[in-house]
Design an enzyme around this catalytic site. Structure first.
Site, short mmCIF file in Angstrom:
data_model
loop_
_atom_site.label_atom_id
_atom_site.label_comp_id
_atom_site.label_asym_id
_atom_site.label_seq_id
_atom_site.Cartn_x
_atom_site.Cartn_y
_atom_site.Cartn_z
N LYS A 1 8.02 12.00 0.01
CA LYS A 1 8.13 11.33 -1.28
C LYS A 1 6.71 11.11 -1.79
O LYS A 1 6.00 10.22 -1.36
CB LYS A 1 8.83 9.97 -1.18
CG LYS A 1 9.16 9.45 -2.58
CD LYS A 1 9.16 7.94 -2.69
CE LYS A 1 7.85 7.32 -3.02
NZ LYS A 1 7.22 7.66 -4.29
N GLU B 1 -0.77 3.15 7.18
CA GLU B 1 -2.21 3.22 6.83
C GLU B 1 -2.36 2.43 5.55
O GLU B 1 -1.92 2.89 4.49
CB GLU B 1 -2.65 4.67 6.60
CG GLU B 1 -2.54 5.58 7.79
CD GLU B 1 -3.54 5.27 8.87
OE1 GLU B 1 -4.57 4.61 8.58
OE2 GLU B 1 -3.30 5.66 10.03
N CYS C 1 -9.31 3.96 0.07
CA CYS C 1 -9.06 2.86 1.02
C CYS C 1 -10.34 2.53 1.76
O CYS C 1 -10.51 1.42 2.24
CB CYS C 1 -7.96 3.26 1.99
SG CYS C 1 -8.22 4.88 2.71
N GLU D 1 -8.52 -6.59 -1.97
CA GLU D 1 -8.74 -5.19 -2.34
C GLU D 1 -8.55 -5.03 -3.85
O GLU D 1 -7.47 -5.30 -4.38
CB GLU D 1 -7.74 -4.29 -1.60
CG GLU D 1 -8.02 -2.82 -1.80
CD GLU D 1 -7.06 -1.91 -1.06
OE1 GLU D 1 -5.83 -2.14 -1.12
OE2 GLU D 1 -7.53 -0.93 -0.44
P1 NAD Z 1 1.55 1.71 -3.01
O1 NAD Z 1 1.72 0.87 -1.80
O2 NAD Z 1 1.86 1.12 -4.32
O3 NAD Z 1 2.43 3.04 -2.90
C1 NAD Z 1 2.31 3.94 -1.81
C2 NAD Z 1 3.61 4.75 -1.71
O4 NAD Z 1 4.66 3.87 -1.27
C3 NAD Z 1 4.09 5.33 -3.04
O5 NAD Z 1 4.64 6.60 -2.83
C4 NAD Z 1 5.16 4.33 -3.48
O6 NAD Z 1 6.12 4.88 -4.36
C5 NAD Z 1 5.78 3.96 -2.14
N1 NAD Z 1 6.48 2.67 -2.11
C6 NAD Z 1 6.21 1.56 -2.84
N2 NAD Z 1 7.08 0.58 -2.51
C7 NAD Z 1 7.90 1.08 -1.55
C8 NAD Z 1 9.00 0.55 -0.79
N3 NAD Z 1 9.43 -0.69 -0.96
N4 NAD Z 1 9.60 1.34 0.13
C9 NAD Z 1 9.17 2.61 0.34
N5 NAD Z 1 8.16 3.16 -0.37
C10 NAD Z 1 7.52 2.41 -1.29
O7 NAD Z 1 0.04 2.22 -2.96
P2 NAD Z 1 -0.76 3.11 -4.02
O8 NAD Z 1 -1.09 2.28 -5.20
O9 NAD Z 1 -0.06 4.41 -4.25
O10 NAD Z 1 -2.10 3.43 -3.18
C11 NAD Z 1 -3.15 2.55 -3.07
C12 NAD Z 1 -3.11 1.79 -1.74
O11 NAD Z 1 -3.08 2.71 -0.66
C13 NAD Z 1 -4.35 0.94 -1.51
O12 NAD Z 1 -3.99 -0.29 -0.94
C14 NAD Z 1 -5.16 1.77 -0.53
O13 NAD Z 1 -6.08 1.04 0.27
C15 NAD Z 1 -4.08 2.37 0.30
N6 NAD Z 1 -4.57 3.55 0.98
C16 NAD Z 1 -4.77 3.48 2.33
C17 NAD Z 1 -5.26 4.58 3.02
C18 NAD Z 1 -5.46 4.54 4.51
O14 NAD Z 1 -5.53 5.60 5.09
N7 NAD Z 1 -5.56 3.38 5.13
C19 NAD Z 1 -5.57 5.75 2.31
C20 NAD Z 1 -5.36 5.78 0.93
C21 NAD Z 1 -4.85 4.68 0.27
#
Ligand code: NAD
Length: 498
Positions: free
Chosen positions: A178, A253, A287, A388
């Site tokens: 997804k 992550e 991140c 963040e």
């Molecule tokens: P997000 O948490 O909003 O979304 C991530 C994914 O999860 C999306 O595909 C979203 O549709 C899905 N999602 C959201 N709610 C969900 C639920 N209840 N159940 C299942 N899936 C769900 O994050 P974002 O805005 O897309 O990305 C930014 C975040 O990601 C930041 O916090 C960043 O630090 C983190 N990030 C972490 C890493 C790492 O490796 N640690 C790498 C890149 C980004």
């Protein structure tokens, strides 16, 4: 706005490209100028159920394909990704907004992990070990787990799907991806290329849609055995709770609040380069971005003035233009969130040195641009130093010595990346030992991971797993211990004499 020429995309389920049963759609648009990238199926639980069913059926055959053969298909994919690197890079500058060099790096990470993991097809080492009993053989082997649900963010729209799917596949699992709602075209293109490489129907599926519908169903589906999520801390907590009833393995992550420490003996010009790259690369939407700079009091003033001078020369623009240094942020919500933190920083008493507002001159008004922002005189407990922001904002914090620097660096809930600039080997080794983070860089910024090392963080950045490197294999396999007794009699471990 979608026009008649707008490209329509579909889900891939069991080898068939299909629309959502509801016929509903959503659009992906460029954060740089609002251009429509494409129209995608707004899927729901029904599409997830079909994709999981297809992946479950495909698992029965895929797990039996010898791992070296699975690796050969992935070597093929790596070559296809190399062929497509320029086109994927260009699409990424439009759909996600990264500047060209960084978008190319994102694709290169996928190429690197694909070559690395394809080679794993001829390793996937287990262990043999002596038995405590005579005429008995002991060994442990890695086994695939089943259907993997990969849920990915928009900030590394090719690299992160690859870090999840490629190791899952070489280990013999099948996948339902997804992709993020902001970068579905890149997620879909990646899956198309996987199919072209020769992965059988049903082994990789993609379902487009929102986190609360598609993502949540994937997490709760009883036939999904592993969820690998990269996203925010809040999403991680929701996913972990949702997966509890089915005891699904969850690999998380999550976020970061990474710091660069600059000691009094550091090469300041090098440190400035590291800060610029780590704080403002990808418009701070990594991140691992350096959203804090912890500077020794002896170099604080000099560092601040060098940094501001350089930051004010950065050119904002669309990622596809060669002379752009900083691209847009992902969407309107991001602009609002980043700006709210500028207000918070001001209210908390931090000094705004530069930036602090959206950039709207000329064509920038068509997109979501925010001026690179630096706060000085930041107290480590201020919200701008704790939370963040995920944008081009960094906070300068003054410290007296290395002990305080390490304490401040560790004084947050996250534990992803960390960095120290120093020429003193003793200080460097102390930092390598004491910084509470999954990654520490010495004399480099907080970004720059290579695919053959484990990637991930401590504390609230995750739940103990790692992406990439050999560590990724632990997410996508389970150990089986095998005992073969060739003594011809019943030998009882711990009881019978050897
Ligand atoms: P997000 O948490 O909003 O979304 C991530 C994914 O999860 C999306 O595909 C979203 O549709 C899905 N999602 C959201 N709610 C969900 C639920 N209840 N159940 C299942 N899936 C769900 O994050 P974002 O805005 O897309 O990305 C930014 C975040 O990601 C930041 O916090 C960043 O630090 C983190 N990030 C972490 C890493 C790492 O490796 N640690 C790498 C890149 C980004």
């Amino acid at each position: 706005m979608a026009t008649t020429g707008t490209k329509s995309f579909q889900n891939l389920i069991g080898g068939e490209w299909t629309d959502a049963a509801s016929g509903e759609t959503f659009e992906s648009t460029s954060p740089a100028d609002g251009e429509t990238i494409g129209v995608f199926p707004r899927s729901g639980p029904e599409e997830v159920d079909r994709a999981v069913e297809a992946a479950k059926a495909a698992f029965e055959e895929w797990r039996l394909v010898p791992a070296p053969k699975r690796g050969e298909i992935l070597f093929n994919l790596a070559r296809i990704l190399e062929r497509e690197k320029t086109a994927l890079t260009d699409l990424m500058t439009h759909e996600m907004g990264k500047v060209k060099a960084e978008a190319g790096g994102d694709v290169q990470e996928a190429i690197d992990i694909t070559y690395y993991m394809a080679g794993e097809g001829r390793r996937l080492f287990g262990q043999t070990t002596p038995s405590e009993l005579r005429d008995k053989w002991n060994m442990s082997v890695r086994q695939p787990i089943g259907v993997v649900g990969a849920i990915t963010p928009w900030n590394f729209p090719i690299a992160i799907p690859s870090w999840k799917m490629i190791p899952a596949l070489v280990c013999g699992n099948t996948v339902v991806l997804k992709p993020a709602r902001d970068t579905p075209a890149l997620g879909e293109r990646f899956v198309e290329l996987i199919a072209e490489a020769g992965i059988p129907a049903g082994v990789v599926n993609v379902v487009h849609g929102g986190g609360g519908s598609v993502g949540d169903r994937l997490v709760r589906h009883p036939d999904v055995r592993v969820i690998s999520l990269t996203g925010s801390r809040e999403t991680g907590v929701e996913v972990l709770k949702a997966a509890a009833d089915t005891l699904t393995h969850v690999h998380l992550e999550l976020g970061g609040k990474n710091a660069i420490i600059v000691m009094d003996d550091a090469d300041l010009d090098l440190a400035v380069e590291g800060i610029l790259w780590s704080a403002f690369g990808t418009s701070g939407q990594r991140c691992t971005a350096a959203s804090r700079v912890i500077a020794h009091e002896a170099v604080y003033a000099a560092l601040q003035s060098k940094l501001v001078a350089r930051v004010e020369k950065l050119r904002l623009g669309p990622g596809w233009e060669d002379d752009t240094d900083v691209g847009p942020v992902i969407n309107k919500d991001a602009i609002e969130k980043i700006h709210s933190y500028t207000e918070i920083g001001r209210d908390e008493g931090a000094t705004l040195l530069t930036g602090g507002e959206p950039a709207t001159d000329g064509d920038l008004a068509k997109g979501f641009f925010y001026r690179p922002t630096i706060f000085a005189d930041v107290d480590p407990q201020m919200r701008v130093a704790q939370e963040e922001i995920f944008g081009p904002t960094t906070a300068l914090i003054r410290v007296r010595d290395v002990d305080e620097a390490i304490r401040v660096s560790n004084g947050i809930k996250f534990g992803l990346s960390s960095s120290i600039f120093t020429r003193d080997v003793n200080t460097a080794f102390r930092a390598m030992r004491d910084l509470e983070a999954g990654i520490t860089y010495v004399n480099a910024g907080t970004i720059g991971a290579e695919v053959h090392l484990p990637f991930g963080g401590t504390k609230d950045t995750g739940n103990g797993h790692r992406e990439a490197g050999q560590a990724a294999l632990d997410v996508f396999t389970e150990w089986k211990s095998i005992y073969v007794d060739y003594s011809g009699k019943l030998q009882r471990a711990q009881i019978d004499p050897s």
